[in-house]
Design a protein around this motif. Sequence first.
Motif, short mmCIF file in Angstrom:
data_model
loop_
_atom_site.label_atom_id
_atom_site.label_comp_id
_atom_site.label_asym_id
_atom_site.label_seq_id
_atom_site.Cartn_x
_atom_site.Cartn_y
_atom_site.Cartn_z
N GLY A 95 0.85 -1.20 0.00
CA GLY A 95 0.00 0.00 0.00
C GLY A 95 0.87 1.24 0.00
O GLY A 95 1.59 1.51 -0.96
N TYR A 96 0.83 2.01 1.08
CA TYR A 96 1.67 3.21 1.18
C TYR A 96 3.09 2.85 1.61
O TYR A 96 3.97 3.69 1.60
CB TYR A 96 1.08 4.20 2.19
CG TYR A 96 -0.27 4.70 1.80
CD1 TYR A 96 -0.46 5.36 0.59
CD2 TYR A 96 -1.37 4.52 2.62
CE1 TYR A 96 -1.70 5.82 0.20
CE2 TYR A 96 -2.61 4.99 2.25
CZ TYR A 96 -2.78 5.63 1.05
OH TYR A 96 -4.00 6.09 0.68
N ASN A 97 3.30 1.61 2.00
CA ASN A 97 4.63 1.15 2.43
C ASN A 97 5.24 0.24 1.38
O ASN A 97 4.54 -0.34 0.54
CB ASN A 97 4.54 0.40 3.76
CG ASN A 97 4.14 1.31 4.91
OD1 ASN A 97 4.32 2.51 4.85
ND2 ASN A 97 3.58 0.73 5.96
N LEU A 98 6.55 0.11 1.49
CA LEU A 98 7.28 -0.75 0.57
C LEU A 98 8.32 -1.52 1.39
O LEU A 98 8.97 -0.94 2.26
CB LEU A 98 7.99 0.12 -0.49
CG LEU A 98 8.61 -0.58 -1.67
CD1 LEU A 98 7.52 -1.13 -2.59
CD2 LEU A 98 9.48 0.39 -2.45
N GLU A 122 13.01 7.76 -5.40
CA GLU A 122 11.72 7.26 -5.89
C GLU A 122 10.57 7.71 -5.00
O GLU A 122 9.43 7.30 -5.20
CB GLU A 122 11.74 5.73 -5.99
CG GLU A 122 12.65 5.19 -7.06
CD GLU A 122 12.13 5.46 -8.47
OE1 GLU A 122 10.90 5.56 -8.68
OE2 GLU A 122 12.98 5.58 -9.38
N GLY A 123 10.86 8.54 -3.98
CA GLY A 123 9.80 9.10 -3.15
C GLY A 123 9.50 8.30 -1.91
O GLY A 123 8.37 8.32 -1.41
N ALA A 124 10.47 7.59 -1.37
CA ALA A 124 10.25 6.78 -0.18
C ALA A 124 10.98 7.39 1.01
O ALA A 124 12.07 7.95 0.88
CB ALA A 124 10.74 5.36 -0.40
N ILE A 147 6.58 9.19 0.73
CA ILE A 147 6.62 10.53 1.29
C ILE A 147 5.29 11.23 1.02
O ILE A 147 4.73 11.90 1.88
CB ILE A 147 7.79 11.35 0.69
CG1 ILE A 147 9.13 10.72 1.11
CG2 ILE A 147 7.73 12.80 1.13
CD1 ILE A 147 10.35 11.35 0.45
N TYR A 148 4.79 11.01 -0.19
CA TYR A 148 3.50 11.57 -0.59
C TYR A 148 2.55 10.41 -0.85
O TYR A 148 2.58 9.79 -1.92
CB TYR A 148 3.64 12.43 -1.85
CG TYR A 148 4.69 13.52 -1.69
CD1 TYR A 148 4.41 14.63 -0.88
CD2 TYR A 148 5.91 13.43 -2.33
CE1 TYR A 148 5.37 15.62 -0.73
CE2 TYR A 148 6.86 14.42 -2.18
CZ TYR A 148 6.60 15.52 -1.37
OH TYR A 148 7.53 16.50 -1.21
N PRO A 149 1.67 10.08 0.13
CA PRO A 149 0.79 8.92 0.00
C PRO A 149 -0.07 8.94 -1.26
O PRO A 149 -0.37 7.88 -1.83
CB PRO A 149 -0.06 8.96 1.26
CG PRO A 149 0.72 9.78 2.23
CD PRO A 149 1.51 10.74 1.41
N ARG A 150 -0.48 10.11 -1.74
CA ARG A 150 -1.32 10.16 -2.93
C ARG A 150 -0.57 9.68 -4.17
O ARG A 150 -1.13 9.05 -5.05
CB ARG A 150 -1.80 11.59 -3.18
CG ARG A 150 -2.84 12.02 -2.23
CD ARG A 150 -3.34 13.37 -2.62
NE ARG A 150 -4.32 13.83 -1.65
CZ ARG A 150 -4.84 15.01 -1.65
NH1 ARG A 150 -4.49 15.89 -2.58
NH2 ARG A 150 -5.72 15.36 -0.75
#
Length: 167
Positions: A95-98, A122-124, A147-150
């Motif tokens: 989801g919002y995590n990797l 990559e925005g993490a 960083i940006y959930p959307r």
Amino acid sequence: MDNGNVASMRISRCLVERERRKHMKSLFTKLSSLLPIQQTKMSVPEMVDQAMAYVKELQGRLEQYQGTKVQLERTCEMRKRKRMIRPVLNVRDLGYNLEVNLITGLNLEFALSDFINILQEEGADILSATCHQAGDKAIYTILCQAIYPRIGIETSSVHERLKSLIC
């Protein structure tokens, strides 16, 4: 010299000789206990001969074992060189995590900071990074969130970029 003085010297020599014999007997008993089990009693010269033969036999075994050790060390080193573990990379989208899991051999040299830089590009945002060594493998686990959930994190892009670091 008087008789009393001569007698006391004789007694003293006898006591010294008795102690010497006891000591020698003790040493031969100890020597006998160190030799392989014998069926019959041996004379002192036989015991010394057997001890000498046994020491030579042990020296031969030691040389043989040292040669075997060197040979096994060489074999082990050759196997280590041949058995380079291929890295396994797994990137899971949560989801919002990797979650990034990497299993490598200890012979693979790379900088974990490079992995973290790619994830950040990559925005993490890195939540945790762990490394565990199991035998001849190193297991890395990095947990991060967007960083940006959307926007999220593009898993396939991350996977390809990380894979290029280790292959």
